[in-house]
Design an enzyme around this catalytic site. Structure first.
Site, PDB file in Angstrom:
ATOM      1  N   ASP A   1      -4.022   4.102   0.094  1.00  0.00           N
ATOM      2  CA  ASP A   1      -3.847   5.217  -0.844  1.00  0.00           C
ATOM      3  C   ASP A   1      -5.134   5.771  -1.461  1.00  0.00           C
ATOM      4  O   ASP A   1      -5.181   6.016  -2.678  1.00  0.00           O
ATOM      5  CB  ASP A   1      -2.887   4.803  -1.973  1.00  0.00           C
ATOM      6  CG  ASP A   1      -1.491   4.468  -1.478  1.00  0.00           C
ATOM      7  OD1 ASP A   1      -1.268   4.490  -0.257  1.00  0.00           O
ATOM      8  OD2 ASP A   1      -0.613   4.163  -2.315  1.00  0.00           O
TER       9      ASP A   1
ATOM     10  N   HIS B   1       5.452  11.342  -1.748  1.00  0.00           N
ATOM     11  CA  HIS B   1       6.738  11.461  -2.429  1.00  0.00           C
ATOM     12  C   HIS B   1       7.361  12.851  -2.313  1.00  0.00           C
ATOM     13  O   HIS B   1       6.640  13.846  -2.287  1.00  0.00           O
ATOM     14  CB  HIS B   1       6.563  11.154  -3.925  1.00  0.00           C
ATOM     15  CG  HIS B   1       6.104   9.771  -4.212  1.00  0.00           C
ATOM     16  ND1 HIS B   1       6.829   8.646  -3.867  1.00  0.00           N
ATOM     17  CD2 HIS B   1       4.980   9.301  -4.823  1.00  0.00           C
ATOM     18  CE1 HIS B   1       6.167   7.577  -4.255  1.00  0.00           C
ATOM     19  NE2 HIS B   1       5.049   7.937  -4.830  1.00  0.00           N
TER      20      HIS B   1
ATOM     21  N   LYS C   1       4.213   6.330   2.782  1.00  0.00           N
ATOM     22  CA  LYS C   1       5.180   5.484   2.065  1.00  0.00           C
ATOM     23  C   LYS C   1       5.931   6.286   1.009  1.00  0.00           C
ATOM     24  O   LYS C   1       5.320   7.091   0.309  1.00  0.00           O
ATOM     25  CB  LYS C   1       4.473   4.332   1.332  1.00  0.00           C
ATOM     26  CG  LYS C   1       3.328   3.728   2.038  1.00  0.00           C
ATOM     27  CD  LYS C   1       2.670   2.642   1.195  1.00  0.00           C
ATOM     28  CE  LYS C   1       1.541   3.115   0.336  1.00  0.00           C
ATOM     29  NZ  LYS C   1       1.919   3.572  -0.980  1.00  0.00           N
TER      30      LYS C   1
ATOM     31  N   CYS D   1      -0.136  -0.942  -5.237  1.00  0.00           N
ATOM     32  CA  CYS D   1      -0.046  -0.867  -3.775  1.00  0.00           C
ATOM     33  C   CYS D   1      -0.957  -1.864  -3.065  1.00  0.00           C
ATOM     34  O   CYS D   1      -0.575  -2.385  -2.014  1.00  0.00           O
ATOM     35  CB  CYS D   1      -0.296   0.555  -3.311  1.00  0.00           C
ATOM     36  SG  CYS D   1       1.060   1.651  -3.822  1.00  0.00           S
TER      37      CYS D   1
HETATM   38  C1  VGL Z   1       0.773   3.514  -6.666  1.00  0.00           C
HETATM   39  C2  VGL Z   1       1.732   3.763  -8.722  1.00  0.00           C
HETATM   40  C3  VGL Z   1       2.696   4.603  -8.202  1.00  0.00           C
HETATM   41  C4  VGL Z   1      -0.345   2.912  -5.858  1.00  0.00           C
HETATM   42  C5  VGL Z   1       1.726   4.340  -6.124  1.00  0.00           C
HETATM   43  O1  VGL Z   1      -0.727   3.504  -4.827  1.00  0.00           O
HETATM   44  O2  VGL Z   1      -0.868   1.848  -6.260  1.00  0.00           O
HETATM   45  N1  VGL Z   1       0.785   3.220  -7.964  1.00  0.00           N
HETATM   46  N2  VGL Z   1       2.678   4.883  -6.896  1.00  0.00           N
HETATM   47 ZN    ZN Z   2       3.808   6.509  -6.064  1.00  0.00          ZN
END
Ligand code: VGL
Ligand code: ZN
Length: 196
Positions: free
Chosen positions: A14, A59, A101, A149
């Site tokens: 991410d 998302h 994801k 994540c």
């Molecule tokens: C994440 C919070 C919400 C992450 C993803 O990538 O760590 N954190 N969605």
């Molecule tokens: Zn998220």
């Protein structure tokens, strides 16, 4: 720098504008500081013939993951928006493995599984089979965020039987509660993840 070979996968979690850019919707403190470190790992992994996996939180505009829809997070990483794009300084290799994801409204905290925010049911993303098909036995994790994540990805990697390493210089935490990042690292150690 970790060590790489064809039986290792580098999983880049991410590294997207909403997490890594100070103007991002869910900006992780110091998130942009890891990018040079991550790029150096990507170069070393590519030179050694390792697999490079890039994950993206991805998302729909409404999902129980978001505070406005009953969850806990500000709107972030909505599919096909600037926030969901990889950070412009991330070295994205065309021959990488790409995992999106949360596309169906799930909580997508792990590169290996997504979770229904209502029932808690988990579904595999298929990454385990992809890595096994390439003969991967060891996983090195970097990216954002340590306490979500990165943590869930590394815990799943251990559960799936991979030797798992997290690079301390290549991660940063959200720290919704102070100390979350440190607690996540402690939890990872206890689960058998090596912190390098
Ligand atoms: C994440 C919070 C919400 C992450 C993803 O990538 O760590 N954190 N969605
Ligand atoms: Zn998220």
């Amino acid at each position: 720098m970790s060590t790489y070979d064809p039986a290792t996968a580098l999983v880049v979690v991410d590294v997207q504008n909403d997490f890594a850019d100070p103007k991002g919707a869910l900006s992780v403190p110091g998130g942009d500081e890891i990018i040079d470190v991550v790029d150096a790992e990507i170069a070393a992994a590519a030179d050694a013939g390792a697999t490079i996996v890039y994950t993206q939180d991805w998302h729909p505009p409404s999902t129980p993951h978001f505070e406005k829809d009953g969850g806990i997070w500000p709107v972030h990483c909505v599919a096909d928006t600037w926030g969901a794009e990889f950070h412009p300084r991330l070295d994205v290799r065309d021959d990488g493995v790409f995992v999106k994801k949360g596309t169906g409204g799930e909580d997508g905290y792990s590169a290996f599984t997504v979770r229904d925010p209502v029932t808690g049911e988990t579904t595999p993303t298929g990454l385990t089979e992809v890595l096994e098909g390439r003969g991967v036995r060891r996983v090195v994790v970097v990216g954002l965020a340590t306490d979500y994540c990165v943590k869930e990805t590394a815990l799943d990697a251990v559960r799936e039987g991979f030797d798992t390493v997290v690079l301390a210089d290549g991660i940063r935490a959200v720290n919704l509660r102070p100390g979350d990042g440190a607690r996540a690292v402690y939890e990872l150690c206890r689960a058998g993840v090596v912190i390098e």
